[in-house]
Write an enzyme that holds these catalytic residues in place. Structure first.
Site, PDB file in Angstrom:
ATOM      1  N   GLU A  19      -1.068  -9.469   4.157  1.00 14.27           N
ATOM      2  CA  GLU A  19      -2.017  -8.488   4.351  1.00 14.27           C
ATOM      3  C   GLU A  19      -2.879  -8.937   3.008  1.00 14.27           C
ATOM      4  O   GLU A  19      -2.665  -8.729   2.014  1.00 14.27           O
ATOM      5  CB  GLU A  19      -1.641  -7.080   4.183  1.00 14.27           C
ATOM      6  CG  GLU A  19      -1.001  -6.517   5.445  1.00 14.27           C
ATOM      7  CD  GLU A  19      -0.518  -5.185   5.367  1.00 14.27           C
ATOM      8  OE1 GLU A  19      -1.493  -4.529   4.658  1.00 14.27           O
ATOM      9  OE2 GLU A  19       0.554  -4.723   5.964  1.00 14.27           O
ATOM     10  N   GLU A  22       6.068  -3.493   3.253  1.00 13.36           N
ATOM     11  CA  GLU A  22       5.798  -2.614   2.210  1.00 13.36           C
ATOM     12  C   GLU A  22       6.822  -1.742   1.527  1.00 13.36           C
ATOM     13  O   GLU A  22       6.691  -0.557   1.341  1.00 13.36           O
ATOM     14  CB  GLU A  22       4.297  -2.081   2.286  1.00 13.36           C
ATOM     15  CG  GLU A  22       3.229  -2.917   2.253  1.00 13.36           C
ATOM     16  CD  GLU A  22       1.770  -2.375   1.916  1.00 13.36           C
ATOM     17  OE1 GLU A  22       1.740  -1.032   2.096  1.00 13.36           O
ATOM     18  OE2 GLU A  22       0.827  -3.204   2.154  1.00 13.36           O
TER      19      GLU A  22
HETATM   20  O1  AHR Z   1      -3.757  -2.594   6.566  1.00 14.36           O
HETATM   21  C1  AHR Z   1      -3.576  -1.142   6.281  1.00 14.36           C
HETATM   22  C2  AHR Z   1      -2.362  -0.849   5.640  1.00 14.36           C
HETATM   23  O2  AHR Z   1      -2.538  -1.210   4.488  1.00 14.36           O
HETATM   24  C3  AHR Z   1      -1.091  -1.170   6.187  1.00 14.36           C
HETATM   25  O3  AHR Z   1      -0.560  -0.573   7.256  1.00 14.36           O
HETATM   26  C4  AHR Z   1      -0.113  -1.270   5.077  1.00 14.36           C
HETATM   27  O4  AHR Z   1       0.944  -2.150   5.324  1.00 14.36           O
HETATM   28  C5  AHR Z   1      -0.843  -1.331   4.106  1.00 14.36           C
HETATM   29  O5  AHR Z   1      -0.725  -0.655   2.873  1.00 14.36           O
END
Ligand code: AHR
Length: 501
Positions: free
Chosen positions: A294, A174
């Site tokens: 994610e 990210e």
């Molecule tokens: O999954 C929780 C968080 O969400 C992670 O650390 C990050 O990559 C995202 O913003």
């Protein structure tokens, strides 16, 4: 019962083969995911390495094929060297991402051993926030080279003679987010990703590399980020990542929440468009697959208390409802419907932190959240080819969406000849009969075996707890004579037709 809906599939109408890696998950050093989650050396079920056996059993039942590690935001401040070698010499450090103390009792070797134990491929991320090329190439050498150079020999000194197979590596996490340690502009990140990729491939040319895409669809940089990053590194990477979390408390009403699949479909299509733009603009021959590494439901707007440097605090330990599980079902369906482009996907996270598996603090039992089931069934039965579904169904409007299909459907043909439908019934009141039009599949006529697994519970808000599995699956198998299958209101279903041998 209302008027029947109809799902038509045909063997010639294939979207793409489903990469098994779309059933991935994510282990971050965050909250109680690692410590007091997968790892708890004092637990009665712990193995010699300190990992909980009861949790590992649930992980195997969940069926993640690939596990991303060690972050997440955590990786952007991580010194991987802290987590290898004799445990008594490992430093306690401040994790600046989650403002916690990291004991480093679990590190690279422990995680890679764990991934093997639960039968998942590892997917590692390197720190491109506070560190860079040097730390990334050292870690790659440490993990994947046999011997004859400093880092590989150090691993052997640490008691691991054989190198690991770590096929997929994330170039940071990210990096578009201002919350990220070492956050960068698209140009800065794109250059660093390219340079790191070149160096990592010199260490090990066989790896696959994931560049950071956008962290959420509402980012102001979304789409230009993709174009600018890929302008710098397209030819050096194999995937672009995307992340998305649905926050139920931001949905104006339940029906809008249940229609989240429309937003997920639209986001995937927009990411595809932005990487295709970069491909065209850069005159690149190879397509760019996506790593949706994610995704989940996350009550992210709830206030979060992070104390002063706690160790493994309870952090975003969301408890999921039946409605949330239906959104998870929709995420999976959206991913399957773009199996031509989405080749990796990771449910974030695995245990305790926005996770399908919970452990009670202090060594109590482990249990399944509502969201466990759609993932576990899809990972088990959703392998093979993703099929186009010609869907005729009734439709409705929600406060946030117009013209929403009452059913959200994906279909999969397995190598065995079985055809499986994953279906969310978004209607709050009506059982919807679904006619399965499989006339193109010679072996699935009347007489085939039909399994119907239904996830349901006492209401949209119903949740599970350690001693209350009230959101769960009922499953029945019968001979199928071509009749419609009744999908209860507010439910997720797997409807599976197998040739009768
Ligand atoms: O999954 C929780 C968080 O969400 C992670 O650390 C990050 O990559 C995202 O913003």
């Amino acid at each position: 019962m209302s008027a029947p809906s109809r799902a038509l599939v045909d063997p010639s109408m294939v979207i793409g083969d489903i990469d098994p890696r779309v059933y991935g998950s994510f282990v971050e050093h965050m909250g109680r995911c690692v410590y007091d989650g997968i790892y708890a050396p004092d637990h009665p079920s712990a193995d010699d390495a300190g990992f909980r056996g009861d949790v590992a059993d649930l992980v195997r039942e969940l069926g993640p094929t690939i596990l991303r590690y060690p972050g997440g935001n955590f990786v952007s401040g991580y010194h991987w060297e802290d987590g290898v070698g004799p445990r008594e010499a490992r430093p306690r450090r401040r994790d600046l991402a989650w403002r916690s103390i990291e004991t480093n009792l679990v590190g690279t070797n422990e995680f890679l051993g764990y991934a093997r134990t639960v039968g998942a491929e590892p997917m590692m991320a390197v720190n491109l926030g506070t560190r860079g090329i040097d730390a990334a190439t050292a870690l790659l050498e440490y993990t994947t080279l046999r011997d004859g150079s400093y880092w590989a020999d150090l691993r052997r000194e640490h008691g691991v003679a054989e190198p690991y197979d770590v096929p997929v590596w994330c170039l940071g996490n990210e990096m578009d987010g201002p919350w990220q340690l070492g956050h960068k502009t698209a140009y800065e990140y794109g250059r660093l990703a390219a340079e790191t990729a070149v160096a990592m491939r010199r260490v090990n040319p066989d790896i696959e590399l994931v560049a950071c895409g956008t962290s959420k669809p509402i980012m102001p940089t979304f789409a230009t980020w993709e174009a600018q990053v890929l302008e710098q590194c397209y030819q050096h990477v194999d995937y672009l990542s995307m992340h998305m979390y649905v926050d139920p408390e931001r949905a104006p009403d339940l029906r809008s929440l249940l229609a989240s699949g429309l937003d997920i479909d639209a986001y995937i299509d927009a990411v595809v468009a932005s990487v295709d733009y970069a491909r065209a603009a850069g005159k690149h021959a190879k397509p760019m697959p996506l790593a949706f590494d994610e995704w989940n439901v996350w009550y992210n707007s709830r206030p979060r208390e992070i104390g002063l440097w706690p160790q493994a605090p309870e952090l975003i330990g969301d408890i999921y409802s039946l409605a949330d599980a239906l959104v998870v079902g929709s995420f999976i369906n959206s991913i399957l419907r773009r199996s031509d482009r989405v080749r990796i996907a990771c449910l974030a996270q695995l245990v305790n932190v926005i996770a399908p598996i919970r452990t009670e603090p202090g060594g109590g039992p482990a249990w399944r959240q509502s969201t466990f089931y759609p993932f576990a069934y899809a990972s088990r039965y959703g392998r093979g080819d993703s099929l186009h579904v010609g869907l005729s169904t009734t439709r409705h409007d929600t406060q946030a969406h117009a013209d929403v299909a009452d059913l959200d459907v994906a279909a999969v043909r397995e190598a065995s000849g079985a055809v499986t439908f994953f279906v969310v019934n978004r209607d709050l009141e009506r059982t919807i009969p679904l006619e399965l039009d499989v006339r193109g599949f010679a072996r699935l006529g009347p007489g085939a075996m039909l399994t119907h697994a239904v996830l349901s519970g006492p209401g949209a808000e119903a949740t599970n707890a350690v001693d209350d599995p009230s959101v769960g699956i009922t499953e029945a198998t019968r001979r199928w004579d071509g009749e419609a299958v009744g999908l209860p209101p507010l439910s997720w279903s797997m409807v599976r037709l197998e040739p009768n041998m």
